[in-house]
Design a protein around this motif. Structure first.
Motif, PDB file in Angstrom:
ATOM      1  N   ASP A   1       0.818  -1.218   0.000  1.00 22.53           N
ATOM      2  CA  ASP A   1       0.000   0.000   0.000  1.00 22.53           C
ATOM      3  C   ASP A   1       0.847   1.263   0.000  1.00 22.53           C
ATOM      4  OD1 ASP A   1       1.028  -0.328   2.522  1.00 22.53           O
ATOM      5  OD2 ASP A   1      -0.797   0.212   3.597  1.00 22.53           O
ATOM      6  N   ALA A   2       2.128   1.116  -0.341  1.00 16.15           N
ATOM      7  CA  ALA A   2       2.998   2.295  -0.384  1.00 16.15           C
ATOM      8  C   ALA A   2       2.782   3.044  -1.690  1.00 16.15           C
ATOM      9  CB  ALA A   2       4.451   1.868  -0.254  1.00 16.15           C
ATOM     10  N   THR A   3       2.195   4.218  -1.610  1.00 12.82           N
ATOM     11  CA  THR A   3       1.992   5.063  -2.786  1.00 12.82           C
ATOM     12  C   THR A   3       3.047   6.160  -2.800  1.00 12.82           C
ATOM     13  OG1 THR A   3       0.539   6.602  -1.622  1.00 12.82           O
ATOM     14  CG2 THR A   3      -0.482   4.649  -2.639  1.00 12.82           C
ATOM     15  N   PRO A   4       3.308   6.765  -3.950  1.00 11.92           N
ATOM     16  CA  PRO A   4       4.271   7.869  -3.983  1.00 11.92           C
ATOM     17  C   PRO A   4       3.919   8.980  -3.009  1.00 11.92           C
ATOM     18  CG  PRO A   4       3.794   7.132  -6.210  1.00 11.92           C
ATOM     19  CD  PRO A   4       2.834   6.406  -5.312  1.00 11.92           C
ATOM     20  N   ALA A   5       2.613   9.262  -2.864  1.00  3.28           N
ATOM     21  CA  ALA A   5       2.212  10.344  -1.960  1.00  3.28           C
ATOM     22  C   ALA A   5       2.507   9.985  -0.505  1.00  3.28           C
ATOM     23  CB  ALA A   5       0.717  10.639  -2.142  1.00  3.28           C
ATOM     24  N   ARG A   6       2.231   8.744  -0.129  1.00  2.00           N
ATOM     25  CA  ARG A   6       2.475   8.336   1.267  1.00  2.00           C
ATOM     26  C   ARG A   6       3.975   8.320   1.590  1.00  2.00           C
ATOM     27  NH1 ARG A   6      -2.062   3.579   0.917  1.00  2.00           N
ATOM     28  NH2 ARG A   6      -3.861   4.908   1.402  1.00  2.00           N
ATOM     29  N   LEU A   7       4.776   7.811   0.655  1.00  2.00           N
ATOM     30  CA  LEU A   7       6.214   7.809   0.888  1.00  2.00           C
ATOM     31  C   LEU A   7       6.762   9.235   0.953  1.00  2.00           C
ATOM     32  CD1 LEU A   7       7.274   4.882  -1.468  1.00  2.00           C
ATOM     33  CD2 LEU A   7       7.204   4.857   1.039  1.00  2.00           C
ATOM     34  N   ALA A   8       6.247  10.104   0.067  1.00  2.00           N
ATOM     35  CA  ALA A   8       6.695  11.497   0.088  1.00  2.00           C
ATOM     36  C   ALA A   8       6.319  12.174   1.400  1.00  2.00           C
ATOM     37  CB  ALA A   8       6.097  12.260  -1.094  1.00  2.00           C
ATOM     38  N   ALA A   9       5.140  11.868   1.920  1.00  2.00           N
ATOM     39  CA  ALA A   9       4.713  12.453   3.194  1.00  2.00           C
ATOM     40  C   ALA A   9       5.599  11.960   4.335  1.00  2.00           C
ATOM     41  CB  ALA A   9       3.249  12.109   3.464  1.00  2.00           C
TER      42      ALA A   9
ATOM     43  N   GLN B   1       3.664   7.562  11.442  1.00  2.74           N
ATOM     44  CA  GLN B   1       3.999   8.975  11.585  1.00  2.74           C
ATOM     45  C   GLN B   1       3.974   9.434  13.040  1.00  2.74           C
ATOM     46  OE1 GLN B   1       1.400  12.189  10.924  1.00  2.74           O
ATOM     47  NE2 GLN B   1       2.822  13.344   9.605  1.00  2.74           N
ATOM     48  N   GLU B   2       3.171   8.789  13.881  1.00  2.00           N
ATOM     49  CA  GLU B   2       3.141   9.168  15.293  1.00  2.00           C
ATOM     50  C   GLU B   2       4.532   9.041  15.919  1.00  2.00           C
ATOM     51  OE1 GLU B   2      -1.483   7.993  16.495  1.00  2.00           O
ATOM     52  OE2 GLU B   2       0.182   6.655  16.997  1.00  2.00           O
ATOM     53  N   TYR B   3       5.237   8.024  15.511  1.00  2.00           N
ATOM     54  CA  TYR B   3       6.614   7.845  15.994  1.00  2.00           C
ATOM     55  C   TYR B   3       7.469   9.042  15.575  1.00  2.00           C
ATOM     56  CZ  TYR B   3      11.206   5.623  16.545  1.00  2.00           C
ATOM     57  OH  TYR B   3      12.487   5.329  16.909  1.00  2.00           O
ATOM     58  N   GLN B   4       7.314   9.505  14.350  1.00  2.00           N
ATOM     59  CA  GLN B   4       8.071  10.662  13.883  1.00  2.00           C
ATOM     60  C   GLN B   4       7.679  11.930  14.639  1.00  2.00           C
ATOM     61  OE1 GLN B   4       6.840  10.092   9.712  1.00  2.00           O
ATOM     62  NE2 GLN B   4       9.027  10.000   9.194  1.00  2.00           N
ATOM     63  N   LEU B   5       6.380  12.076  14.928  1.00  2.00           N
ATOM     64  CA  LEU B   5       5.925  13.262  15.651  1.00  2.00           C
ATOM     65  C   LEU B   5       6.533  13.295  17.058  1.00  2.00           C
ATOM     66  CD1 LEU B   5       2.137  13.317  14.627  1.00  2.00           C
ATOM     67  CD2 LEU B   5       4.045  14.575  13.603  1.00  2.00           C
ATOM     68  N   GLY B   6       6.592  12.127  17.693  1.00  2.00           N
ATOM     69  CA  GLY B   6       7.220  12.056  19.007  1.00  2.00           C
ATOM     70  C   GLY B   6       8.706  12.400  18.941  1.00  2.00           C
TER      71      GLY B   6
END
Length: 804
Positions: A158-166, A213-218
């Motif tokens: 389910d990895a899309t270019p938009a998700r990877l870019a985000a 992404q929660e891990y990144q936010l932390g």
């Protein structure tokens, strides 16, 4: 992203004191003897191959030696001794510096991962990205973790270019928070860190991607020093069933909580002022602060307990306990130091478990008494035998004063109580039948004692070659025999070890060179001294790991070179005629014979011994054929004044000197570039063999740099001639002043000499700095005036617009 384990050494402020006690970086250069730490590969050293231990070693080396001696070789083999333990302690105590090339490679791998995932280069382009060839502020582990995670995400269905870019965009914000923003490279040292809060993914995005992404936010909150927010975010991750990052949640919340406990806001200068204010707080404020710290410590220890009790988090147990120990050391340092000292005091305990040795070293830097702070030993020894032993040995570590004449007095004053204490401890434990402690204190006495008592000599002679301390006590015996005037014993012992298998097997250049120093100091003749004159370094040791480097570095691996004791001997211990005899000794390599012959030639000429100088030119020519035209010209010239001028002109062009400088001219000899030539061949020369002298501008530098024994007192050398020559040479000016006076005399005698404009230019330029005489300013002006008045149309006058 995960950071490497933070150790006490990187968090505790290291206090002042004796430089060598904590491995300070201000030790004098010592090219052939390691005086601050062992040169034995750390894995071998940890296993009991100690080489020669010196009292100036850093505490980690001293502890390791103490433990090996306490246990003995069989006991050390049976005790816990984790492979790589000492190297890991040293690596953690290095302060967190990373190799720039390693950081660059890791960052390039991150860029490559982004390019592979997004099918385009990350901005800015590689050639415009300042992080490609710079140091990284963020931990390299965070880049490695991000690179691996991006690879895993890219492989998902389910990895899309938009998700990877985000994900990449959020990760770049994380790196920005910890100081790596390739689009903004301003110096952030005195800037308050700005909070970075990446925007959360839309609720419509799949749960997995939002949780990643929660891990990144932390992480972004953590690096932004918003610890309340990062702790809450990591707590949520750890409490969420099925969260892809759950295994990291509790541990990272603990790290965040621990960092918050130590956090002081503001710029580095503001933090420093806050620490200064804390040192001056009132008793009531101090008590209140300590009460808050105790509560924080209790909260952290409770969280550590929960993590350690969870088998699912086994991979985080060690790091979690380390965070608890860090806070213990910061909030209750005395108690923690006593606890870890007690554990290490029994050498059968594992010093590397839970980084006990690393904790002890960091705390000792703050708490242990050092020679600089406490010149006399306390009335009662410390409760810890280990601490007592280390303090005793370090009291006799050498000082490095600016004035070398004070060296022996300072060491004797500071060391005397420790020498007495070590001897008494050895006798006490030997009488009590405590063999381990007796060995350790005999080991200490051997290192630091000033005299060799008969009972101590007998005990040292009984140390077996298989004992870890054997080479140290044999070196100590050689030193003691020399100091006691028992030169025959010193020579026999030194020769036995230098030709024996044990010294070679220990793979320590430093140990071999220490024995060579001692043997050289008791040489009986020029021929005998030549055998032990040169030093070598056979391999390179990695300064970070302590292990032998895989690739030999030609700049650090040198064979057969003079050390400081040899240079001192050539400069102040021999007459020119003795130098010439030494230069003919085939035991020395040709390049060294040529250098010594040049020194003799210069000294013969500068003291008016021209026939001897002519003889010396033949020996120079034999060992340095490229100088044959120069030497032949000297022999052909008459009168002697012309020979002298020719030699001085040639010495200036090549850099020849009547002194064996700390540096050596490269062989084969080539003239120096005329534009760069300066009268820098010597400073003030020694006026006698007993006094200090300047070399390259550093008072006494070549005399004490290796703290070597006194010069050998040889039979058959021309002592009277040496005394007369040194008095004559010592009265001469520096090379700048000597050349300047000579050139001005040459102008008066031979004004049409084609070399004079250049020589006057060199004199003026040489008065700009370096080793100068009191009349250097007047000399500079006179040479400048003469150059422009007599040779004003020359190119060298145009290149000399100023005097100094």
């Amino acid at each position: 992203m995960k950071r490497p384990l933070i150790t006490l050494a990187t968090l505790l402020m290291l206090t002042g004191g004796h430089a060598v006690a904590s491995g300070g970086g201000d030790d004098p250069t010592d090219e052939f003897v390691n005086r601050s730490r062992t040169d034995v590969a750390l894995g071998r050293y940890q296993a009991g191959h100690l080489g020669v231990v010196l009292p100036s070693y850093v505490r980690s080396n001293l502890f390791t030696a103490w433990r090996a001696v306490m246990l003995g070789a069989p006991g050390l083999r049976a005790a816990p001794n984790a492979a790589g333990g000492l190297a890991l302690v040293e690596e953690r105590r290095s302060g967190g510096w990373q190799d720039q090339q390693k950081g660059g490679d890791i960052y390039k791998a991150w860029r490559a991962a982004v390019r592979g995932a997004l099918k385009r280069e990350m901005e800015p382009a590689p050639d415009a990205d300042p992080l490609v060839n710079s140091y990284l502020n963020c931990p390299v582990a965070s880049y490695q973790f991000a690179t691996r995670t991006l690879g895993d995400l890219s492989a998902r269905a389910d990895a899309t270019p938009a998700r990877l870019a985000a994900w990449v965009a959020t990760q770049r914000e994380v790196f920005k928070a910890c100081g790596d923003d390739p689009l903004d490279r301003k110096n952030a040292y005195q800037q308050t860190r700005k909070s970075v809060q990446p925007a959360p993914l839309a609720a419509a995005e799949p749960l997995f991607w939002r949780q990643v992404q929660e891990y990144q936010l932390g992480s972004a909150a953590f690096y932004s020093e918003d610890y309340a927010r990062s702790t809450a975010l990591f707590d949520k991750i750890g409490a969420t069933e099925g969260h892809p990052m759950r295994a990291w949640g509790d541990y990272l919340a603990l790290r965040s909580q621990g960092r918050a406990a130590l956090y002081v806001p503001g710029t580095p200068d503001e933090r420093w002022r806050a620490r200064e204010a804390q040192a001056k707080e009132s008793p009531a404020d101090k008590a209140a602060r300590q009460a808050r710290q105790q509560q924080v410590l209790a909260d952290v220890e409770a969280r550590v307990g929960r993590i350690v009790a969870n088998p699912a988090l086994a991979a985080r147990h060690g790091d979690s306990r380390a965070i608890g120990r860090i806070l213990q050391a910061r909030f209750t340092p005395v108690e923690r130091y006593a606890d870890v000292s007690r554990l290490l005091d029994d050498p059968r305990n594992d010093p590397y478990l839970d980084d006990r040795l690393g904790d002890w070293l960091a705390l000792a830097d703050r708490l242990a008494e050092t020679p600089a702070a406490t010149p006399a030993r306390p009335a009662q020894p410390p409760a810890s035998s280990l601490v007592d032993w280390v303090m005793t040995v370090q009291q006799c570590a050498p000082y490095y004063p600016d004035d070398n004449s004070e060296y022996a007095t300072k060491v004797a004053e500071t060391c005397a109580p420790s020498r007495t204490h070590a001897h008494e401890r050895w006798r006490h434990y030997a009488k009590a039948g405590n063999a381990a402690q007796a060995r350790a204190w005999l080991f200490a006495s051997a290192m630091i004692s000033g005299k060799l008592a008969p009972e101590m000599e007998q005990a040292l002679l009984q140390v077996a070659p298989s004992a870890p301390e054997y080479l140290t006590v044999r070196y100590a015996l050689a030193r003691h025999y020399r100091l006691a005037g028992q030169a025959d014993k010193a020579r026999a012992l030194g020769e036995a070890e230098l030709t024996g298998a044990l010294l070679s097997s220990t793979a320590s250049d430093s140990a071999r060179n220490l024995f060579l120093q001692e043997r050289f100091a008791v040489a009986t003749s020029l021929t005998d001294a030549a055998l032990y004159l040169l030093r070598s370094r056979g391999y390179k040791v990695d300064s970070d790991t302590g292990e032998p480097a895989a690739v030999q570095d030609p700049y650090t691996v040198a064979r057969g070179r003079l050390a400081a004791d040899g240079k001192r001997w050539l400069n102040a211990g021999l007459a020119a005629s003795d130098l010439l005899t030494l230069a003919a000794d085939r035991q020395l390599p040709a390049e060294e014979r040529g250098r010594i012959a040049l020194i003799a030639l210069m000294r013969f000429d500068m003291t008016g011994q021209y026939q001897a100088a002519v003889k010396a030119t033949q020996l120079v020519e034999a060992n340095a054929p490229e100088l044959a035209p120069v030497m032949k010209r000297y022999r052909e010239l008459t009168p002697n004044a012309e020979r002298h001028h020719w030699l001085l002109l040639t010495a200036l062009k090549y850099g020849f000197s009547p002194m064996r400088n700390t540096w050596a001219l490269p062989v084969p000899y080539v003239p120096r570039a005329v534009e760069e030539t300066r009268a820098d061949m010597w400073c003030k020369m020694p006026s006698s063999g007993e006094k200090e002298y300047q070399e390259n501008g550093w008072s006494g530098q070549s005399v004490w740099v290796e703290q070597a024994p006194t010069m050998p007192q040889l039979a058959g050398v021309d002592a009277a001639r040496r005394k007369a020559e040194l008095a004559q040479l010592g009265a001469l000016k520096t090379a700048t002043g000597y050349l300047g006076d000579h050139v001005l005399q040459r102008v008066a005698a031979k004004p049409k000499d084609a070399d004079l404009p250049w020589l006057l230019h060199v004199v003026v330029r040489s008065t700009r700095g370096g080793c100068l005489d009191d009349d250097a300013k007047a000399l500079s002006k006179k040479a400048y005036t003469t150059l422009h008045k007599r040779y004003g149309n020359s190119e060298w006058a145009k290149k000399t617009p100023y005097f100094y």
